[in-house]
Design an enzyme around this catalytic site. Structure first.
Site, PDB file in Angstrom:
ATOM      1  NE  ARG A   1     -81.901  26.175 -51.348  1.00 13.40           N
ATOM      2  CZ  ARG A   1     -81.099  27.139 -50.910  1.00 13.40           C
ATOM      3  NH1 ARG A   1     -81.292  28.394 -51.298  1.00 13.40           N
ATOM      4  NH2 ARG A   1     -80.114  26.861 -50.090  1.00 13.40           N
TER       5      ARG A   1
ATOM      6  N   GLY B   1     -77.624  18.683 -49.946  1.00 16.15           N
ATOM      7  CA  GLY B   1     -77.886  17.734 -48.861  1.00 16.15           C
ATOM      8  C   GLY B   1     -79.313  17.234 -48.845  1.00 16.15           C
TER       9      GLY B   1
ATOM     10  CB  THR C   1     -76.388  -6.571 -62.693  1.00 11.45           C
ATOM     11  OG1 THR C   1     -75.319  -5.700 -62.308  1.00 11.45           O
ATOM     12  CG2 THR C   1     -75.910  -8.005 -62.657  1.00 11.45           C
TER      13      THR C   1
ATOM     14  CD  GLU D   1     -84.327  -9.821 -68.085  1.00 11.22           C
ATOM     15  OE1 GLU D   1     -83.868 -10.516 -69.004  1.00 11.22           O
ATOM     16  OE2 GLU D   1     -85.280 -10.181 -67.368  1.00 11.22           O
TER      17      GLU D   1
ATOM     18  CG  ASP E   1     -72.094  -7.154 -66.563  1.00 15.33           C
ATOM     19  OD1 ASP E   1     -71.325  -6.723 -67.446  1.00 15.33           O
ATOM     20  OD2 ASP E   1     -72.037  -6.793 -65.382  1.00 15.33           O
TER      21      ASP E   1
END
Length: 375
Positions: free
Chosen positions: A64, A148, A169, A171, A173
């Site tokens: 790009r 975008g 979260t 196995e 926190d």
């Protein structure tokens, strides 16, 4: 009875409980060790999502072109902008560091000659936390780096965000696991925080003093030459110093609360944020050291040079993220902190020609690279 999950303990014919592991604490931690494999897999899954997002974002940025003031000159590639390099290149370096770290953890976990999984449980608890957080942050950065188009479903980054978010979260926190890792570090130091543990606290104090003696020297705090800043010995020392310093201050704080008669449970609550900071520091040190071990096994000089540069970028980026702490401790001076920031930016530019090779090194099959902006 025949359907019991009784690998580590069972019920005898007379109704008594029996286990080959006699020590109750060892038995408990052995059973908890079965969770380790799941935490490694969750971390690897999160890392896989980050690798895919990085591949999409970088392949897009390598094609790009952005606008240029002169119509006679071809527009610049996104990846040629220093700001774009700085936001993505350190994330690629970290992906490699975490990849080989998790490979090592899996190897240790599967080593049947080491049945006691307490140490690796501590290691994996912290690594799972920092890697899944890294994965979420990386995917978000990649989404933004694609503009975008990064939000379009067809480019898959949006779906990845939904898939990987839960891994913080699963196995366990992450905030809780960091505390588990920190408590494991404390137990490594055998800090009992009572009269019997006083000698251990003194031992911690002596290591802290030796660190202080080697780092309060202004010559070291402001040493900015390339050979020093790129030296793995400096990186290891900086990461080790942070872990040891945090361990020492944490031990002394808990000991102080307990001497005042505060129950140990409440003492740990008072230092909860300190525990989490230690867990992160310990995990960052472990990851870098694991990557260094792998780098030292590489025989091809070109590959080794590239991997050394990746490791240097990751280490300096980590130190830079915690620059405020290092500055507060006097470990870094302002001149050195500034030099590290400049070296991070320079390394990103130096690795620019290798980025396509590095993301191809993730090994994502072509038939899975279906994001239009990556093709």
């Amino acid at each position: 009875k025949e359907n019991l999950l009784n690998k580590y303990g069972t019920i005898l014919a007379n109704g008594e409980y029996y286990s080959e592991i006699k020590n109750p604490n060892k038995r408990f931690f052995t059973m908890l060790g079965t969770l380790v494999g799941g935490r490694i897999c969750v971390a690897r899954a999160g890392l896989g999502g980050a690798k895919f997002a990085l591949t999409v974002a970088i392949k897009h940025a390598l094609k790009r072109r952005q606008f240029n003031d002169s119509v006679k000159i071809q527009e610049d590639l996104l990846m040629d902008y220093p700001s774009h390099q700085l936001r993505l290149t350190p994330l690629v370096a970290s992906a490699y560091v975490y990849h080989f770290t998790l490979d090592k953890m899996m190897s240790l976990y599967c080593d049947e000659s080491q049945p006691d999984k307490r140490k690796i449980e501590t290691q994996v608890a912290g690594l799972k936390s920092i890697i899944t957080w890294y994965a979420n942050d990386t995917i978000q950065e990649c989404r933004e780096a694609c503009g975008g188009k990064g939000y379009l479903i067809e480019n898959r980054i949006a779906d990845l965000k939904g898939d990987v978010d839960i891994f913080t979260t699963f196995e366990g926190d992450n905030n809780v696991l960091l505390q588990l890792a920190a408590k494991g570090v404390l137990s490594d130091f055998k800090a009992e925080f009572n009269s019997a543990g006083f000698s251990t606290v003194l031992k911690l104090l002596s290591s802290q003093l030796s660190d202080k003696l080697s780092t309060i020297n202004p010559m070291y705090s402001n040493k900015t030459d390339k050979d020093h800043l790129y030296n793995p010995k400096f990186h290891v020392h900086a990461l080790e110093y942070r872990t040891r310093r945090l361990t020492y201050t944490l031990a002394m704080r808990i000991r102080g609360y307990i001497k005042k008669g505060i129950p140990s449970y409440q003492a740990f609550l008072k230092v909860q944020t300190h525990l989490m900071t230690l867990g992160k520091a310990y995990s960052a040190e472990l990851a870098y050291k694991s990557f260094l071990e792998h780098t030292n096994t590489i025989t091809d000089p070109d590959y080794k040079t590239l991997f050394e540069k990746i490791g240097t970028l990751h280490a300096l980026y980590e130190i830079r993220k915690d620059a405020s702490w290092y500055l507060e401790q006097g470990y870094l001076g302002g001149t050195k902190s500034k030099a590290i920031r400049q070296r991070v930016e320079r390394l990103c530019t130096e690795l620019r020609p290798h980025l396509n090779t590095l993301i191809d090194g993730f090994g994502i099959p072509d038939h899975l690279m279906t994001a239009p902006i990556a093709n």
